[in-house]
Motif scaffolding. Structure first.
Motif, PDB file in Angstrom:
ATOM      1  N   GLU A 149      -8.463  -1.603  -2.449  1.00 27.03           N
ATOM      2  CA  GLU A 149      -8.807  -0.483  -3.333  1.00 27.03           C
ATOM      3  C   GLU A 149      -7.872   0.707  -3.129  1.00 27.03           C
ATOM      4  OE1 GLU A 149     -12.894   0.319  -2.590  1.00 27.03           O
ATOM      5  OE2 GLU A 149     -13.585  -1.640  -3.297  1.00 27.03           O
ATOM      6  N   VAL A 150      -6.613   0.409  -2.829  1.00 24.46           N
ATOM      7  CA  VAL A 150      -5.661   1.475  -2.513  1.00 24.46           C
ATOM      8  C   VAL A 150      -5.402   2.372  -3.726  1.00 24.46           C
ATOM      9  CG1 VAL A 150      -3.247   1.922  -1.911  1.00 24.46           C
ATOM     10  CG2 VAL A 150      -4.575   0.271  -0.608  1.00 24.46           C
ATOM     11  N   ARG A 151      -5.318   1.795  -4.922  1.00 21.08           N
ATOM     12  CA  ARG A 151      -5.015   2.615  -6.106  1.00 21.08           C
ATOM     13  C   ARG A 151      -6.102   3.667  -6.336  1.00 21.08           C
ATOM     14  NH1 ARG A 151      -2.274   3.396 -10.707  1.00 21.08           N
ATOM     15  NH2 ARG A 151      -0.647   1.909 -10.119  1.00 21.08           N
ATOM     16  N   ALA A 152      -7.368   3.256  -6.307  1.00 23.63           N
ATOM     17  CA  ALA A 152      -8.454   4.209  -6.507  1.00 23.63           C
ATOM     18  C   ALA A 152      -8.467   5.270  -5.412  1.00 23.63           C
ATOM     19  CB  ALA A 152      -9.793   3.480  -6.555  1.00 23.63           C
ATOM     20  N   ALA A 184       0.827  -1.203   0.000  1.00 22.07           N
ATOM     21  CA  ALA A 184       0.000   0.000   0.000  1.00 22.07           C
ATOM     22  C   ALA A 184       0.864   1.256   0.000  1.00 22.07           C
ATOM     23  CB  ALA A 184      -0.942  -0.009   1.202  1.00 22.07           C
ATOM     24  N   ASP A 185       1.940   1.245   0.772  1.00 27.10           N
ATOM     25  CA  ASP A 185       2.890   2.361   0.776  1.00 27.10           C
ATOM     26  C   ASP A 185       3.448   2.604  -0.622  1.00 27.10           C
ATOM     27  OD1 ASP A 185       3.187   3.828   3.058  1.00 27.10           O
ATOM     28  OD2 ASP A 185       4.959   2.795   3.786  1.00 27.10           O
ATOM     29  N   SER A 186       3.849   1.547  -1.279  1.00 25.99           N
ATOM     30  CA  SER A 186       4.435   1.685  -2.615  1.00 25.99           C
ATOM     31  C   SER A 186       3.419   2.223  -3.610  1.00 25.99           C
ATOM     32  CB  SER A 186       4.964   0.326  -3.096  1.00 25.99           C
ATOM     33  OG  SER A 186       5.979  -0.163  -2.246  1.00 25.99           O
ATOM     34  N   VAL A 187       2.194   1.701  -3.562  1.00 27.70           N
ATOM     35  CA  VAL A 187       1.172   2.124  -4.527  1.00 27.70           C
ATOM     36  C   VAL A 187       0.823   3.590  -4.344  1.00 27.70           C
ATOM     37  CG1 VAL A 187      -1.242   1.832  -5.205  1.00 27.70           C
ATOM     38  CG2 VAL A 187       0.207  -0.170  -4.866  1.00 27.70           C
ATOM     39  N   VAL A 188       0.564   4.016  -3.118  1.00 25.89           N
ATOM     40  CA  VAL A 188       0.152   5.399  -2.923  1.00 25.89           C
ATOM     41  C   VAL A 188       1.259   6.368  -3.333  1.00 25.89           C
ATOM     42  CG1 VAL A 188       0.847   5.570  -0.486  1.00 25.89           C
ATOM     43  CG2 VAL A 188      -1.007   6.990  -1.351  1.00 25.89           C
TER      44      VAL A 188
END
Length: 471
Positions: free
Chosen positions: A189-192, A78-82
Motif C-alpha cells: 500500500e505504498v502509493r496510498a 517503494a523508493d520509486s513510487v514514493v
C-alpha cells in the motif's frame, strides 16, 4: 431505419424509456446555448462573472516558493513510487514551484547523503525535500516512508559550516531537517501511504495539512449505460463500481466509506444502492432517486426524487428524512459546514440555492454546487452556462464576491473540492495550455491558471472525499 419496439415502464415520472433520456438531459447535462444560436435580448451580462487571472499579479499574490525534490538513487520499487507520488502531488498542490531534477546540484544522492543546501539555494530552491522508503524495523511485511524537508540558507544567514566555526576545506556537518515525517505502511500500500506523507509535509510547511489521501467518485457514460467510477486524487487507480448493464447516477460517499448511487435496471425507477454489488437501501420516498449527498460525518442525508414530473428534496438523519420546501426541479444536493445545504432548482433557469436563498448570478443556468472550506473562507463553487460552453464560478455562501475560475475553454463542469479546501477538480472538454484534450483536471483555487490534467476521463456528478484514517 429499422423499427425498434420500446418497452413501456410504469414506474417513474414518464411512461417510456424516452422520458428517461429527457430526464437525464435535464438533470445531468449542464445546459449551454448553441454556438450558432443568436444572442437573446435578455442574455445575461457575462461581465458580472469577471475574468480569470493569468498570473495572480492583479490579486497581489506573491510568487510561489521554489522547491527541489532530491533525485535520490532509488533502491527498490517503494523508493520509486514514493518519489514519483510526492513530486506529482507537490506539483498539483499549487503551494510550491517544483523545480526539475536538472536543477539539483551534482549527485549522486542516497538516503543518508549530506545535502549541500547552499548549492540547492544557488539553483533557486528555497525548500529541499528528500523522500525515501526503508524497511520497517522488526516487520518484514511493513515499509516506512520517510519525508525530510529542509530550508535552504539565504545569503544573510550563516551556513552550518560557518556557524560551527569550521575552517574552509572542512566537510560541512550534515544539515538537520526542519521537518521529518515517517509513515509506516504495508508494503503493498505504498502509493496510498505516499499521499498521506505528502499531506503531513504540506501541514508542516504551510500550516494546513494536504488533501491528497483521498479519492473521487463520478458517473460516466459507457456504451448505452452509465457506470460509477472512483479514482485517486492524482488520477491513478481508476476502478468501476456496480453492474455493467444498468444506468447509475449521482454517486456519493456514505456510511462505511461505501459509494452510494442511484441505479436503474431495464428502465425501472432509480433506486438507492451502494457498493460493488449494488446492495439496495430501503427508502420510503416516492418516485425515482435522482440525487443524493451525505454530511461529512455521514449522519445526515439529502435525497432528490422525481415523481409524476415533479421533484422533491428530502433531508434529515439517514433513517428519518423529511421533505424540504424548494423551487421546482430541485436536484444535486450537497452538505456544507454548520448544517448548510445547497442544491439547484428553478424553471426555466436553474440557480444555486443555499439554505433556501438563491446565490448564483441571476440569468445564468447553474448546476452542481459544492461547498469548499478554503484557507480564505467558505465558498460555494458551481458551474454556469456561458455562451456555447460552461465555466466554474466561486462565490461566498451569500452569493457575493463572484470569482471566475475558468473562462472560455470548452465546457468546464461538476466541480469538487479537495478535503483541504485548496484545490478544485472538474471535468473539461477544452484544451487548457499544454494539457491537450478533454479530461479530469485539478486546479488550485488561488491560482486557477495552474490547472493540470490528471486523467482523460470525462463524466458527471463528481465528488471528492478523504480516505478513512488508517488504524
Amino acid at each position: 431505419m429499422r423499427n425498434r419496439k420500446i418497452r413501456r415502464s410504469e414506474g417513474w415520472f414518464g411512461k417510456t424509456p424516452f422520458d428517461l433520456l429527457i430526464l437525464l438531459f435535464l438533470l445531468l447535462v449542464p445546459r449551454v446555448s448553441r454556438a450558432d444560436q443568436p444572442a437573446a435580448p435578455d442574455q445575461p451580462d457575462e461581465s458580472v462573472l469577471g475574468t480569470v487571472e493569468v498570473n495572480g499579479s492583479a490579486a497581489g499574490l506573491p510568487p510561489l516558493p521554489k522547491m527541489a525534490v532530491v533525485p535520490i538513487t532509488t533502491t527498490g520499487p517503494a523508493d520509486s513510487v514514493v518519489n514519483l507520488v510526492v513530486r506529482h502531488d507537490m506539483e498539483l498542490s499549487g503551494q510550491f514551484e517544483v523545480l526539475s531534477d536538472d536543477k539539483a546540484p551534482p549527485g549522486p544522492f542516497k538516503h543518508d547523503s549530506p545535502l549541500d543546501l547552499a548549492a540547492f539555494r544557488g539553483e533557486g530552491a528555497e525548500y529541499v525535500l528528500r523522500v525515501f522508503a526503508q524497511p520497517a524495523p522488526k516487520d518484514s511485511a511493513k515499509t516506512e516512508l520517510v519525508g525530510e524537508a529542509y530550508l535552504t540558507p539565504t545569503k544573510a544567514a550563516p551556513t552550518p559550516q560557518a556557524a560551527a566555526g569550521a575552517t574552509p576545506g572542512d566537510a560541512p556537518p550534515a544539515p538537520k531537517p526542519a521537518y521529518r515525517g515517517v509513515v509506516p505502511t504495508a508494503t503493498a500500500e505504498v502509493r496510498a501511504a505516499s499521499h498521506r506523507l505528502v499531506d503531513l509535509i504540506l501541514g508542516a510547511l504551510t500550516g494546513r495539512p494536504g488533501g491528497f489521501a483521498s479519492e473521487m467518485a463520478y458517473a460516466e457514460k459507457v456504451g448505452r449505460w452509465r457506470r460509477v467510477f472512483t479514482i485517486d486524487s492524482d488520477g491513478f487507480n481508476l476502478r468501476a463500481i456496480g453492474p455493467i448493464d444498468a444506468t447509475a447516477l449521482s454517486p456519493a460517499f456514505g456510511p462505511g466509506n461505501n459509494v452510494y448511487y442511484a441505479l436503474s435496471t431495464d428502465y425501472e425507477p432509480f433506486k438507492l444502492v451502494f457498493g460493488p454489488d449494488a446492495t439496495p437501501v430501503p427508502m420510503n420516498i416516492p418516485g425515482s432517486i435522482m440525487g443524493l449527498a451525505f454530511s461529512a460525518d455521514r449522519k445526515r442525508m439529502a435525497v432528490t426524487a422525481m415523481d409524476e414530473g415533479k421533484s422533491s428534496l428530502w433531508v434529515g438523519d439517514n433513517a428519518r428524512l423529511a421533505p424540504m420546501q424548494t423551487p421546482p426541479f430541485a436536484n444535486h444536493p450537497v452538505f456544507g459546514p454548520l448544517g448548510k445545504v445547497a442544491y439547484i432548482a428553478g424553471s426555466p433557469v436553474q440557480r444555486v440555492y443555499v439554505d433556501g436563498k438563491a446565490v448564483s448570478p441571476a440569468g445564468f443556468m447553474a448546476s452542481a454546487p459544492v461547498f469548499c472550506d478554503t484557507p480564505e473562507g467558505l465558498l460555494i463553487i458551481f458551474t454556469v452556462g456561458v455562451g456555447a460552453g460552461a465555466d466554474i464560478i466561486a462565490t461566498d455562501t451569500s452569493g457575493g464576491n463572484v470569482r471566475r475560475l475558468t473562462q472560455h475553454e470548452g465546457a468546464n463542469t461538476y466541480a469538487a473540492c479537495s478535503p483541504d479546501g485548496r484545490l478544485v477538480s472538474f471535468f473539461s472538454t477544452g484544451k487548457r495550455g499544454t494539457n491537450a484534450g478533454a479530461g479530469l483536471f485539478v486546479m488550485p483555487i488561488q491560482r486557477p491558471w495552474l490547472a493540470k490534467k490528471i486523467s482523460s476521463e470525462v463524466g458527471e456528478s463528481l465528488r471528492w472525499e478523504p480516505l478513512p484514517p488508517v488504524k
